[in-house]
Design an enzyme around this catalytic site. Structure first.
Site, PDB file in Angstrom:
ATOM      1  N   GLU A  63      -5.087   1.141   2.425  1.00 33.32           N
ATOM      2  CA  GLU A  63      -5.000   0.275   3.250  1.00 33.32           C
ATOM      3  C   GLU A  63      -5.444   0.354   4.949  1.00 33.32           C
ATOM      4  O   GLU A  63      -6.315   0.119   5.960  1.00 33.32           O
ATOM      5  CB  GLU A  63      -3.541   0.056   3.214  1.00 33.32           C
ATOM      6  CG  GLU A  63      -3.242  -1.677   4.107  1.00 33.32           C
ATOM      7  CD  GLU A  63      -2.582  -0.968   4.913  1.00 33.32           C
ATOM      8  OE1 GLU A  63      -2.024  -2.537   5.632  1.00 33.32           O
ATOM      9  OE2 GLU A  63      -2.563  -0.129   5.786  1.00 33.32           O
ATOM     10  N   GLU A  64      -4.810   1.674   5.674  1.00 33.67           N
ATOM     11  CA  GLU A  64      -5.169   2.377   6.652  1.00 33.67           C
ATOM     12  C   GLU A  64      -6.399   2.413   7.362  1.00 33.67           C
ATOM     13  O   GLU A  64      -6.385   2.244   8.700  1.00 33.67           O
ATOM     14  CB  GLU A  64      -4.107   3.476   6.709  1.00 33.67           C
ATOM     15  CG  GLU A  64      -2.566   3.302   6.882  1.00 33.67           C
ATOM     16  CD  GLU A  64      -2.079   2.401   7.676  1.00 33.67           C
ATOM     17  OE1 GLU A  64      -2.727   1.227   8.004  1.00 33.67           O
ATOM     18  OE2 GLU A  64      -0.735   2.243   7.324  1.00 33.67           O
ATOM     19  N   ASP A 102       4.534  -4.328   3.510  1.00 30.14           N
ATOM     20  CA  ASP A 102       4.355  -3.662   4.019  1.00 30.14           C
ATOM     21  C   ASP A 102       5.376  -2.941   4.687  1.00 30.14           C
ATOM     22  O   ASP A 102       6.783  -2.523   3.927  1.00 30.14           O
ATOM     23  CB  ASP A 102       2.886  -4.167   5.424  1.00 30.14           C
ATOM     24  CG  ASP A 102       2.265  -2.391   4.853  1.00 30.14           C
ATOM     25  OD1 ASP A 102       2.680  -1.861   5.540  1.00 30.14           O
ATOM     26  OD2 ASP A 102       0.872  -2.859   4.651  1.00 30.14           O
ATOM     27  N   ASP A 154       6.068   2.513   7.797  1.00 34.87           N
ATOM     28  CA  ASP A 154       4.871   1.829   7.459  1.00 34.87           C
ATOM     29  C   ASP A 154       3.808   3.396   6.058  1.00 34.87           C
ATOM     30  O   ASP A 154       3.534   3.908   7.231  1.00 34.87           O
ATOM     31  CB  ASP A 154       4.522   1.866   8.443  1.00 34.87           C
ATOM     32  CG  ASP A 154       2.845   0.676   8.247  1.00 34.87           C
ATOM     33  OD1 ASP A 154       2.484   0.394   6.941  1.00 34.87           O
ATOM     34  OD2 ASP A 154       2.048   0.739   8.624  1.00 34.87           O
ATOM     35  N   HIS A 174       0.976  -1.277   0.208  1.00 39.63           N
ATOM     36  CA  HIS A 174       0.327   0.501   0.185  1.00 39.63           C
ATOM     37  C   HIS A 174       0.918   1.448   0.246  1.00 39.63           C
ATOM     38  O   HIS A 174       2.230   1.340  -0.159  1.00 39.63           O
ATOM     39  CB  HIS A 174      -1.022   0.065   1.494  1.00 39.63           C
ATOM     40  CG  HIS A 174      -0.249   0.267   2.536  1.00 39.63           C
ATOM     41  ND1 HIS A 174      -0.469   1.426   3.080  1.00 39.63           N
ATOM     42  CD2 HIS A 174       0.280  -0.645   3.365  1.00 39.63           C
ATOM     43  CE1 HIS A 174       0.326   0.739   4.391  1.00 39.63           C
ATOM     44  NE2 HIS A 174       0.611  -0.106   4.592  1.00 39.63           N
ATOM     45  N   HIS A 211       1.968   3.752  12.933  1.00 38.24           N
ATOM     46  CA  HIS A 211       1.348   5.075  13.234  1.00 38.24           C
ATOM     47  C   HIS A 211       1.098   6.096  13.658  1.00 38.24           C
ATOM     48  O   HIS A 211      -0.051   6.502  14.022  1.00 38.24           O
ATOM     49  CB  HIS A 211      -0.051   3.705  13.918  1.00 38.24           C
ATOM     50  CG  HIS A 211      -0.540   2.805  12.638  1.00 38.24           C
ATOM     51  ND1 HIS A 211      -0.949   2.382  12.786  1.00 38.24           N
ATOM     52  CD2 HIS A 211       0.071   2.684  10.861  1.00 38.24           C
ATOM     53  CE1 HIS A 211      -1.411   0.992  11.542  1.00 38.24           C
ATOM     54  NE2 HIS A 211      -0.693   1.462  10.707  1.00 38.24           N
TER      55      HIS A 211
END
Length: 381
Positions: free
Chosen positions: A80-81, A109, A43, A33, A200
């Site tokens: 994706e998130e 990923d 990420d 992604h 994140h």
């Protein structure tokens, strides 16, 4: 204070296609992604940049005259998130095409410095070990397989003499491919040597990544080498490299875990199908060793094997998840549950439901064995 943004925004998947020359209808798909919560250096951009480098390398080969036997699709997924939206919508839109043509899905990923970690369909375990054996670890100079096994040997379990693929749960874009469409899948990446702690968050920045993670991008290069080599082998192989003995061995382990649970139902029907699978796997490998080449019909049969493990009605309470061997647990987040229909029924004390789910697993394994038998017949033709 909680602030919600309820606006609707467009989602953009970016798909590149390298058409195959001999069997263009067979698809090898590699995705990562491209959206992030904030800066997203690890990420997803550490993996996305490796995918782009893989794409650049394949484009260089293409310009020099190379052509794959099978079609290669390279995908950068969006959203994706926000719930695996980009990849899931694409799979649902193309599900009919994937049913007849989707040979394999590869997912990456986040990527960092450390050891190879991978989850995947057990039929790909032998193929994956061959790749690990043939490529080098940037830090130690050992094979990637030796480096990964050496790391496992430092663990509490004393390690394993073989590199085993873990079960596929959730958390990245392989979910729709394997759990809904039944496309054999792999999820892979390097990591383990940095301390992490930025997942994140706004601290997942280029500054953090180049100071604390893969400082010189050696493992980004290693991931691109790994996925590039994998795509070349998959796209050019006369016969898709599925091996079924590992499936029987892996599912036996799942069954042994189930037997330890209170009130576990009889699992003899599953055991009989696994006995049959082991015998068929040995016959298939012997026939494959004698064969001079493979046919398009054989490869079509092989790529449909994973779909035999789907149940049309899905798992109890979540029919979208159809794979009978693994699923993300109802309450485990990303973590996988093996033989989830049986296991979760037992954990909730629903013994009769567990019996019914065990019968569905046995039926799925029987259908899988029928696909192996079909491939055996085509190999001998």
């Amino acid at each position: 204070k909680v602030d919600f943004d309820w606006t609707t925004k467009p989602v953009h998947n970016v798909i590149a296609r390298i058409p195959g020359t001999e069997t263009p209808e067979q698809l090898i798909i590699y995705g990562n992604h491209h959206d992030a919560w904030v800066n997203g250096a690890s990420d997803p951009l550490s993996g996305a940049s490796a995918l782009l480098e893989t794409a650049r390398s394949l484009a260089t080969l293409y310009k020099a005259g190379w052509r794959p036997r099978r079609t290669i699709l390279l995908a950068l997924w969006d959203a994706e998130e926000f719930g695996l939206v980009g990849s899931t919508e694409w799979v649902e839109k193309h599900k009919e095409e994937l049913t007849g043509k989707g040979a394999l899905y590869i997912n990456s990923d986040s990527n960092g410095r450390g050891w190879m970690s991978a989850q995947g369909s057990p039929s790909l375990e032998v193929f994956f070990n061959e790749l690990l054996r043939d490529l080098k670890d940037p830090d130690s100079g050992k094979s990637l397989r030796e480096a990964a096994l050496a790391n496992r040997a430092r663990g509490e379990d004393g390690g394993d003499k073989e590199f085993r693929l873990g079960p596929l749960g959730a958390g990245s874009d392989y979910v729709a491919f394997v759990h809904h469409a039944g496309v054999a899948s792999l999820n892979l990446g390097f990591g383990g040597r940095d301390a992490g702690g930025v997942y994140h968050s706004i601290y997942d920045s280029f500054a953090w990544y180049t100071r604390f993670a893969d400082k010189d991008f050696a493992y980004g290069k290693a991931l691109a080498e790994f996925t590039g080599t994998m795509l070349l082998r998959l796209a050019m192989a006369p016969v898709l490299p599925f091996e079924f003995g590992a499936v029987a061995r892996t599912v036996r382990g799942y069954v042994e875990d189930l037997r330890k649970l209170p009130a576990a139902p009889p699992l003899d029907a599953i055991g009989k199908e696994l006995d049959r699978m082991e015998a068929l796997a040995a016959r298939y490998e012997a026939a494959l060793a004698r064969a001079e080449s493979g046919s398009a019909a054989l490869n079509r049969s092989l790529l449909r094997a994973e779909q035999a493990l789907l149940d049309p009605g899905g798992l109890p309470g979540r029919e979208w998840f159809r794979h009978q061997l693994t699923a993300p647990g109802l309450y485990t987040g990303y973590g996988a549950k093996t033989l989830a229909g049986v296991r979760e029924a037992l954990e909730a004390g629903r013994v009769e439901e567990a019996r019914g789910q065990a019968a569905k697993v046995a039926a799925a394994l029987g259908a899988y064995n029928a696909r192996i038998e079909e491939a055996l017949g085509l190999l001998a033709a």
